[in-house]
Design an enzyme around this catalytic site. Structure first.
Site, mmCIF file in Angstrom:
data_model
loop_
_atom_site.group_PDB
_atom_site.id
_atom_site.type_symbol
_atom_site.label_atom_id
_atom_site.label_comp_id
_atom_site.label_asym_id
_atom_site.label_seq_id
_atom_site.Cartn_x
_atom_site.Cartn_y
_atom_site.Cartn_z
ATOM 1 N N LYS A 136 34.196 65.876 -19.100
ATOM 2 C CA LYS A 136 35.052 67.418 -19.034
ATOM 3 C C LYS A 136 35.222 67.696 -21.144
ATOM 4 O O LYS A 136 34.855 68.428 -21.568
ATOM 5 C CB LYS A 136 35.306 67.843 -17.819
ATOM 6 C CG LYS A 136 34.596 68.249 -16.567
ATOM 7 C CD LYS A 136 35.310 69.256 -16.002
ATOM 8 C CE LYS A 136 34.777 69.167 -15.275
ATOM 9 N NZ LYS A 136 34.538 67.520 -14.273
ATOM 10 N N GLY B 213 32.573 67.633 -8.023
ATOM 11 C CA GLY B 213 33.162 68.446 -6.379
ATOM 12 C C GLY B 213 34.513 68.830 -5.762
ATOM 13 O O GLY B 213 34.495 68.771 -4.985
ATOM 14 N N GLY B 214 34.884 68.955 -7.028
ATOM 15 C CA GLY B 214 35.692 69.676 -6.664
ATOM 16 C C GLY B 214 37.351 68.309 -6.406
ATOM 17 O O GLY B 214 38.698 69.031 -6.694
ATOM 18 N N HIS C 250 30.355 81.500 -10.494
ATOM 19 C CA HIS C 250 30.443 79.702 -10.805
ATOM 20 C C HIS C 250 28.231 79.899 -11.142
ATOM 21 O O HIS C 250 28.119 80.740 -9.658
ATOM 22 C CB HIS C 250 30.667 78.930 -9.630
ATOM 23 C CG HIS C 250 30.129 77.641 -10.326
ATOM 24 N ND1 HIS C 250 30.514 76.783 -10.136
ATOM 25 C CD2 HIS C 250 28.870 76.945 -10.682
ATOM 26 C CE1 HIS C 250 30.455 75.581 -10.602
ATOM 27 N NE2 HIS C 250 28.806 76.356 -10.926
ATOM 28 N N HIS D 152 36.172 73.690 -3.678
ATOM 29 C CA HIS D 152 35.294 74.287 -5.285
ATOM 30 C C HIS D 152 34.055 73.221 -4.488
ATOM 31 O O HIS D 152 33.448 73.029 -5.667
ATOM 32 C CB HIS D 152 36.105 72.982 -6.551
ATOM 33 C CG HIS D 152 37.582 74.380 -6.611
ATOM 34 N ND1 HIS D 152 37.707 75.121 -7.318
ATOM 35 C CD2 HIS D 152 38.830 73.428 -6.336
ATOM 36 C CE1 HIS D 152 38.826 75.267 -7.598
ATOM 37 N NE2 HIS D 152 39.700 74.500 -6.774
ATOM 38 N N GLU E 278 26.865 74.700 -16.323
ATOM 39 C CA GLU E 278 27.573 74.963 -15.805
ATOM 40 C C GLU E 278 28.508 75.941 -16.543
ATOM 41 O O GLU E 278 29.352 75.874 -17.021
ATOM 42 C CB GLU E 278 28.018 74.477 -14.645
ATOM 43 C CG GLU E 278 27.252 73.897 -13.400
ATOM 44 C CD GLU E 278 28.087 72.944 -12.565
ATOM 45 O OE1 GLU E 278 28.885 73.167 -11.812
ATOM 46 O OE2 GLU E 278 27.279 72.364 -11.349
ATOM 47 N N ARG F 166 21.739 65.146 -14.436
ATOM 48 C CA ARG F 166 20.885 65.099 -13.004
ATOM 49 C C ARG F 166 20.183 66.212 -12.452
ATOM 50 O O ARG F 166 20.061 67.373 -13.305
ATOM 51 C CB ARG F 166 21.846 65.077 -12.470
ATOM 52 C CG ARG F 166 22.903 65.184 -11.523
ATOM 53 C CD ARG F 166 23.618 64.354 -10.835
ATOM 54 N NE ARG F 166 24.462 65.184 -10.127
ATOM 55 C CZ ARG F 166 25.206 66.153 -10.007
ATOM 56 N NH1 ARG F 166 24.003 67.085 -9.412
ATOM 57 N NH2 ARG F 166 26.338 66.412 -9.440
#
Length: 648
Positions: free
Chosen positions: A116, A164-165, A208, A234, A274, A296
């Protein structure tokens, strides 16, 4: 087009890919673990190869074994689905070295977006707006704390390799930063093998919103947005497209930014950019920031397919086979509105603990799309994500589509394991959600209301009693009585509650049902029961379990006094494992005094950590487990000594 592809995945996404590929005449090879030997994706495939043990590390994450299976079965390409090997650049390179095609982006593109912090630096250079924060390589705790103060609280700690949080913590104040950092690092290390984090400004009313992009390596388009704001921990729960409150100017700005991101890395295939969006004062062209790119196909791709009419898997196959983009940007249009709800085996009332179990009954409504990898009789395994299905609907307007979602969830039938179905229906009926007033904190704020058990109604109990008496589908067993109505007693239990219902057969097609909370009259006509003039709730009885479906659904057990044990009361001092998992840490020892709600041990399941707390003040009598132990659901972990009064 390829002749044969291997799908390096399992469950609903493997089935979804096969559906399109086989419709195009492409032969599909499945791979499977020990736990998946009889899985739906194996049954659907043209050929299947066993690749190892049940744990993902022993099967679906073994890239070399997957590649060999592709070579042995004559596959020309490998589709990774999502999860597992889908965003592993080393695997992509190994696939290409073996002379096969990877149906997805290049290893370079995956690496560019894999961390990230590096991705955000790249996006800044490409002119894509990013959230203010620290994304540096120096991971010194004091430096991170200093940067958090500079950014200004609240801040979000996020694992750089996360998703996935997992490895993510919201920190409201400076005093809470150190503990949150330690916890995020621990979870990130366990889930991703990398404890590095970044620190970002937390948007107080965040939405989001993500943009579906598709590239062919030289050009790229976007297929509009999806709103994924309904999340818990999340993790997405219900997604929709298009986003409520979106206008043409903001959509164009976000779409251009997403395409810019894809072109910056020469992206090929399906991907999602995102964005975190400030929803405090409507959507604005300057109110969105890049979060990450998923290189993906996304779990929630069906809502995009519903509003665009595009089969994204077909596009993936064609572009990977060498074709250019099937459509230009101006050829893509939005038609109507779509929702997708994720049906999971999890206990929403118990803080969404993952569940396992055998699906004794599973049925979806015919007027909704249901992407699933399981059937009636299949087991929900502790080894994999406990998703049962994705339920997708489409309507001309948001209001119409939302009505269809509520109806589809009300008609979905699952028995054999606890699920989040009633929670999803409550969420679909939430007033704020219905009005389009959504943000990522909605579920957290209203979780108690959304997960509270609905009080039992006379209709539910009456329907359960009819089913338990094997009268739910016909009136042929009603019997005959000469002098007075024949009465039959049905006793149902739910937890520790006991419900005695008496059925009195007035006529062969009329039954009076007395329940502890009231009386109902059922009539059988047109091959169906009505209760109080309304259609009876659909039910099914399997073994000793009576399942009543619908928004007020409930599960009961037929009470048999001959099978009751005096030991049924249980040992309230025992701390039991609420699910299968691994003991991450034991925080107490024999003889130690503990306080109410004091953490006793930490159990890890589905890559999430769960603290188990003392239910009362007391002394630890015995610790049955140690760090690293694998335990089943219901296993005894710790026992407290009887309290001073001698009560158990």
């Amino acid at each position: 087009m390829f002749d044969t592809i291997l799908i390096a995945n399992r469950g609903e996404i493997a089935c979804r890919i096969m559906q399109t590929a086989q419709a195009l005449g492409v032969r599909c090879v499945a791979v499977y673990s020990d736990a998946d030997a009889s899985a739906r994706h194996v049954e659907m495939a043209d050929a299947a190869v066993h690749i190892g043990g049940s744990a993902p590390a022993d099967s679906y994450l073994r890239g070399d074994v997957v590649i060999q299976a592709a070579l042995d079965t004559g596959a020309q390409a490998i589709h990774p689905g999502y999860g597992f090997l889908s965003e592993n650049p080393v695997f992509v390179e190994a696939v290409e070295t073996a002379g096969l095609t990877f149906i997805g982006p290049s290893a370079h593109a995956i690496r560019s977006m894999g961390l990230k912090d590096a991705a955000k630096s790249l996006m800044e250079k490409a002119g894509v707006p990013v959230v203010p924060g620290y994304h540096g390589a120096d991971q010194n705790d004091s430096l991170l704390a200093e940067k958090a103060t500079e950014i200004g609280y609240p801040v979000l700690i996020k694992a750089v390799a996360g998703g996935g949080g997992k490895g993510m913590r919201l920190v409201e104040s400076e005093g809470a930063f150190a503990a949150a950092l330690e916890s995020a690092r621990s979870e990130a290390k366990k889930a991703f093998g990398n404890s590095d984090v970044l620190v970002e400004k937390f948007v107080t009313k965040p939405r989001h919103i993500e943009i579906q992009v598709f590239g062919d390596g030289s050009d790229a388009v976007h297929l509009f947005e999806r709103d994924c704001s309904l999340q818990r921990r999340h993790q997405k729960v219900i997604e929709e497209a298009p986003a409520p409150g979106m206008n043409d100017a903001v959509r164009a700005a976000m779409g251009k930014a997403a395409v810019r991101a894809a072109k910056a890395i020469g992206y090929s295939g399906a991907g999602t950019v995102e964005f975190i969006v400030d929803g405090s004062d409507g959507l604005r062209e300057d109110g969105f920031w890049f979060m990450e790119m998923n290189t993906r196909l996304q779990v929630e791709h069906p809502v995009t397919e519903a509003i665009t009419g595009v089969d994204l898997v077909e596009w993936q196959l064609r572009v990977a086979a060498g074709a250019r983009l099937p459509k230009k940007q101006e050829e893509l249009k939005i038609e109507g509105h779509s929702f997708e709800a994720r049906l999971y085996a999890e206990d929403a009332a118990n803080d969404f603990l993952p569940a396992t179990g055998r699906l004794t009954h599973l049925m979806f409504p015919s007027d909704a799309r249901a992407d699933t990898g399981v059937r009636s009789g299949d087991d929900i395994s502790p080894y994999y994500d406990p998703m049962i299905a994705k339920i997708t609907v489409h309507g001309a307007t948001r209001a119409v589509a939302l009505g269809k979602l509520r109806n589809a969830l009300a008609k979905t039938q699952v028995a054999g394991t606890v699920t989040n179905l009633n929670f999803l229906h409550a969420l679909a009926c939430h007033e704020g959600f219905a009005n389009g007033d959504v943000d990522t904190g909605l579920i957290g704020r209203d979780q108690a209301m959304l997960t509270e058990a609905k009080p039992l109604s006379v209709t539910v109990l009456a329907s359960a009693a009819l089913s338990a008496a094997k009268l739910d589908t016909s009136a042929s067993n009603l019997g005959f009585s000469l002098w007075q109505p024949l009465a039959r007693q049905i006793v149902l239990t739910q937890g520790e509650e006991l419900f005695t219902c008496v059925l009195r057969f007035i006529t062969p097609r009329e039954v009076e049902i007395q329940t502890p909370i009231g009386k109902a009259v059922a009539h059988f006509k047109n091959d169906a029961w009505t209760i109080g003039g309304m259609p009876a709730t659909h039910t099914i009885t399997i073994a000793e379990q009576v399942h009543v479906f619908g928004p007020e659904g409930a599960t009961f057990t037929l009470f048999d006094p001959l099978q009751q044990s005096s030991a049924a009361s249980g040992d309230t001092d025992l701390i039991l494992a609420p699910m299968p998992g691994s003991v991450k840490s034991v925080l107490v020892k024999n003889g130690q005094n503990v306080a109410l709600d004091q953490p006793l041990c930490v159990l890890e399941a589905m890559k999430m950590e769960h603290s188990l707390l003392a239910q009362r003040i007391g002394e630890v009598a015995e610790v049955y487990v140690k760090e690293g132990d694998q335990v089943e659901a219901g296993a005894a972990l710790i026992r407290l000594a009887p309290d001073a009064s001698g009560e158990e």
